[in-house]
Design a protein around this motif. Structure first.
Motif, PDB file in Angstrom:
ATOM      1  N   LEU A   1     -11.900  11.935  20.126  1.00 26.86           N
ATOM      2  CA  LEU A   1     -11.512  12.913  19.584  1.00 26.86           C
ATOM      3  C   LEU A   1     -12.148  13.307  18.199  1.00 26.86           C
ATOM      4  N   GLY A   2     -12.156  14.620  17.847  1.00 31.09           N
ATOM      5  CA  GLY A   2     -12.646  15.019  16.610  1.00 31.09           C
ATOM      6  C   GLY A   2     -11.722  15.352  15.759  1.00 31.09           C
ATOM      7  N   GLU A   3     -10.379  15.002  15.992  1.00 30.96           N
ATOM      8  CA  GLU A   3      -9.188  15.330  14.906  1.00 30.96           C
ATOM      9  C   GLU A   3      -8.405  13.961  14.805  1.00 30.96           C
ATOM     10  N   PRO A   4      -7.872  14.037  13.580  1.00 32.07           N
ATOM     11  CA  PRO A   4      -6.914  12.866  13.594  1.00 32.07           C
ATOM     12  C   PRO A   4      -5.816  12.325  14.449  1.00 32.07           C
ATOM     13  N   VAL A   5      -5.642  11.133  14.793  1.00 28.77           N
ATOM     14  CA  VAL A   5      -4.548  10.788  15.567  1.00 28.77           C
ATOM     15  C   VAL A   5      -3.369  10.210  14.746  1.00 28.77           C
ATOM     16  N   HIS A   6      -2.264  10.079  15.273  1.00 30.83           N
ATOM     17  CA  HIS A   6      -1.121   9.488  14.695  1.00 30.83           C
ATOM     18  C   HIS A   6      -1.288   7.927  14.457  1.00 30.83           C
ATOM     19  N   LEU A   7      -1.595   7.681  13.214  1.00 34.37           N
ATOM     20  CA  LEU A   7      -2.061   6.041  13.231  1.00 34.37           C
ATOM     21  C   LEU A   7      -1.050   5.065  13.602  1.00 34.37           C
ATOM     22  N   GLY A   8       0.142   5.386  13.319  1.00 35.18           N
ATOM     23  CA  GLY A   8       1.286   4.515  13.454  1.00 35.18           C
ATOM     24  C   GLY A   8       1.476   4.266  15.066  1.00 35.18           C
ATOM     25  N   ALA A   9       1.403   5.439  15.616  1.00 30.73           N
ATOM     26  CA  ALA A   9       1.645   5.243  17.094  1.00 30.73           C
ATOM     27  C   ALA A   9       0.213   4.565  17.703  1.00 30.73           C
TER      28      ALA A   9
ATOM     29  N   SER B   1      -5.076  -1.547   5.401  1.00 37.11           N
ATOM     30  CA  SER B   1      -3.834  -1.874   5.093  1.00 37.11           C
ATOM     31  C   SER B   1      -2.822  -1.634   6.376  1.00 37.11           C
ATOM     32  N   ARG B   2      -2.930  -0.374   6.884  1.00 34.19           N
ATOM     33  CA  ARG B   2      -2.173  -0.166   8.129  1.00 34.19           C
ATOM     34  C   ARG B   2      -2.599  -1.007   9.349  1.00 34.19           C
ATOM     35  N   CYS B   3      -3.597  -1.203   9.423  1.00 32.45           N
ATOM     36  CA  CYS B   3      -4.137  -2.287  10.397  1.00 32.45           C
ATOM     37  C   CYS B   3      -3.558  -3.501  10.258  1.00 32.45           C
TER      38      CYS B   3
ATOM     39  N   PRO C   1       0.964  -1.183   0.162  1.00 37.68           N
ATOM     40  CA  PRO C   1      -0.011  -0.009  -0.085  1.00 37.68           C
ATOM     41  C   PRO C   1       0.824   1.222   0.145  1.00 37.68           C
ATOM     42  N   LEU C   2       0.431   2.526  -0.703  1.00 35.38           N
ATOM     43  CA  LEU C   2       0.824   3.594  -0.629  1.00 35.38           C
ATOM     44  C   LEU C   2       0.085   4.622   0.525  1.00 35.38           C
ATOM     45  N   TYR C   3       0.635   5.417   1.215  1.00 35.18           N
ATOM     46  CA  TYR C   3      -0.217   6.137   2.286  1.00 35.18           C
ATOM     47  C   TYR C   3       0.699   7.391   2.535  1.00 35.18           C
ATOM     48  N   GLY C   4       0.224   8.499   2.892  1.00 34.04           N
ATOM     49  CA  GLY C   4       0.838   9.780   3.230  1.00 34.04           C
ATOM     50  C   GLY C   4       1.654   9.370   4.851  1.00 34.04           C
ATOM     51  N   GLU C   5       2.526  10.274   5.013  1.00 36.16           N
ATOM     52  CA  GLU C   5       3.468  10.212   6.314  1.00 36.16           C
ATOM     53  C   GLU C   5       2.376  10.524   7.274  1.00 36.16           C
ATOM     54  N   ASP C   6       2.566   9.651   8.549  1.00 37.26           N
ATOM     55  CA  ASP C   6       1.661   9.919   9.691  1.00 37.26           C
ATOM     56  C   ASP C   6       1.657  11.515  10.048  1.00 37.26           C
ATOM     57  N   PHE C   7       0.471  11.767  10.591  1.00 39.13           N
ATOM     58  CA  PHE C   7       0.585  13.026  11.109  1.00 39.13           C
ATOM     59  C   PHE C   7      -0.746  12.904  12.236  1.00 39.13           C
ATOM     60  N   GLY C   8      -1.106  13.724  12.943  1.00 36.02           N
ATOM     61  CA  GLY C   8      -2.218  13.960  13.791  1.00 36.02           C
ATOM     62  C   GLY C   8      -1.650  13.738  15.221  1.00 36.02           C
ATOM     63  N   VAL C   9      -2.360  13.876  16.438  1.00 38.57           N
ATOM     64  CA  VAL C   9      -1.936  13.934  17.638  1.00 38.57           C
ATOM     65  C   VAL C   9      -1.500  12.453  18.248  1.00 38.57           C
ATOM     66  N   ARG C  10      -0.625  12.533  19.245  1.00 42.16           N
ATOM     67  CA  ARG C  10      -0.398  11.027  19.862  1.00 42.16           C
ATOM     68  C   ARG C  10      -1.089  11.235  20.947  1.00 42.16           C
TER      69      ARG C  10
ATOM     70  N   ARG D   1       4.088 -11.789   7.724  1.00 39.85           N
ATOM     71  CA  ARG D   1       4.551 -11.988   6.247  1.00 39.85           C
ATOM     72  C   ARG D   1       4.926 -10.867   5.543  1.00 39.85           C
ATOM     73  N   TYR D   2       4.553  -9.747   5.983  1.00 39.05           N
ATOM     74  CA  TYR D   2       4.820  -8.284   5.246  1.00 39.05           C
ATOM     75  C   TYR D   2       5.594  -7.670   6.044  1.00 39.05           C
ATOM     76  N   ARG D   3       6.417  -8.161   7.110  1.00 41.63           N
ATOM     77  CA  ARG D   3       7.249  -7.490   7.616  1.00 41.63           C
ATOM     78  C   ARG D   3       8.377  -6.928   6.659  1.00 41.63           C
ATOM     79  N   GLY D   4       8.772  -5.522   7.199  1.00 41.44           N
ATOM     80  CA  GLY D   4       9.523  -4.810   6.338  1.00 41.44           C
ATOM     81  C   GLY D   4       8.898  -3.666   5.332  1.00 41.44           C
ATOM     82  N   GLN D   5       7.532  -4.197   5.185  1.00 44.55           N
ATOM     83  CA  GLN D   5       6.662  -3.295   4.335  1.00 44.55           C
ATOM     84  C   GLN D   5       6.419  -1.839   4.905  1.00 44.55           C
ATOM     85  N   GLY D   6       6.624  -0.975   4.001  1.00 45.36           N
ATOM     86  CA  GLY D   6       6.273   0.468   4.542  1.00 45.36           C
ATOM     87  C   GLY D   6       6.327   1.316   3.243  1.00 45.36           C
ATOM     88  N   LEU D   7       5.753   2.724   3.683  1.00 39.02           N
ATOM     89  CA  LEU D   7       5.722   3.642   2.450  1.00 39.02           C
ATOM     90  C   LEU D   7       7.137   3.870   1.725  1.00 39.02           C
TER      91      LEU D   7
END
Length: 275
Positions: A153-161, A179-181, A82-91, A245-251
């Motif tokens: 929350l009503g705003e995006p969270v940092h998905l990776g974290a 895909s991220r999950c 998958p392609l996705y943007g860099e993580d953003f949002g609150v931790r 299985r997909y270890r090492g995958q990333g943007l």
């Protein structure tokens, strides 16, 4: 979605309303005839079938095979991840709780208040620590549902974290979030909101790492499905195996794969046609 399998007839999506398969094939034949007529007028080679419009020297699908909405219709495909943007949002710090549930409820649910309330009530009462993201939620809603072991929350969270600590993710079956999950090894409870999400959810359920509640069943069935998903050890194991299985995958890795393939294809073309 943008790159259907190469075949005579384009795939017929389920969950549609109205026209049956034969009517859809007839419609495709008329579209093909119009396309062929345009090509003849422009002195171009007309396609023999609409599937030829998607033929290429290299076909790269930016996704995971297990989440491909076309499923087994697509064989021998090169999946680059998958392609996705860099993580953003609150931790966000997790509330207290042994098990942790992250929920992302699409803004569309703001127009389905009864279903949204049922989902939030089920999350509040499930006994786990919950971080629920409801984009666009007003301050009154956030204050009404936040408290104890649940934070809204009503705003995006940092998905990776947030996924690194989650035991279950509740989402609307959007392709990127799923895909991220999957890459994080987090099993899912999916609440599809429209056709694309229904197809995505069906694939994840068939692969064994997700439970699904259709939109029309959220009010009556969400709380029960949430408890079942939290207690499903087999689903958790399948999700963990998929992530391994997909270890090492990333943007960066996935973008690099696409760039490398394009460069190799260009180099091959230069060898054939030096000019």
């Amino acid at each position: 979605w943008e790159l259907p399998p190469g075949r005579q007839h384009l795939p017929v999506f389920p969950h549609g309303r109205g026209a049956g398969r034969e009517a859809l094939i007839d419609t495709e034949a008329r579209v093909l005839a119009n396309s062929q007529e345009v090509c003849r007028r422009e002195d171009l080679s007309p396609p023999g079938c609409l599937g030829q419009l998607y033929e290429a020297d290299r076909r790269l699908v930016t996704g995971l095979a297990e989440l491909d909405c076309y499923g087994p219709q697509r064989r021998g495909q090169d999946y680059v991840g998958p392609l996705y943007g860099e993580d953003f949002g609150v931790r966000v710090a997790w509330p207290r709780g042994t098990r942790k549930v992250f929920a992302y409820l699409q803004p569309g649910y703001m127009h389905e208040p009864a279903a949204l309330d049922a989902a939030l009530a089920g999350l509040r009462d499930c006994g786990a620590a919950v971080v629920a993201c409801v984009p666009g939620a007003p301050k009154t809603m956030i204050e009404a549902w936040s408290g104890g072991s649940m934070r809204v929350l009503g705003e995006p969270v940092h998905l990776g974290a947030i996924l690194r600590g989650a035991d279950l993710a509740v989402t609307n079956a959007g392709a990127v979030t799923m895909s991220r999950c999957a890459l994080a090894g987090v099993p899912m409870l999916l609440l599809p909101f429209q056709m694309e999400q229904r197809l995505n959810a069906a694939r994840a359920k068939a692969a064994g790492f997700a439970h699904v509640v259709q939109k029309e069943n959220v009010r009556a069935g969400f709380a029960r499905a949430l408890r079942r998903a939290l207690d499903d050890a087999a689903c958790t194991r399948v999700a963990a195996a998929l992530a391994n299985r997909y270890r090492g995958q990333g943007l960066r890795r996935n973008v690099g794969k696409i760039v490398s393939d394009i460069e190799d294809l260009c180099a091959s073309e230069r060898k054939i046609n030096p000019k």
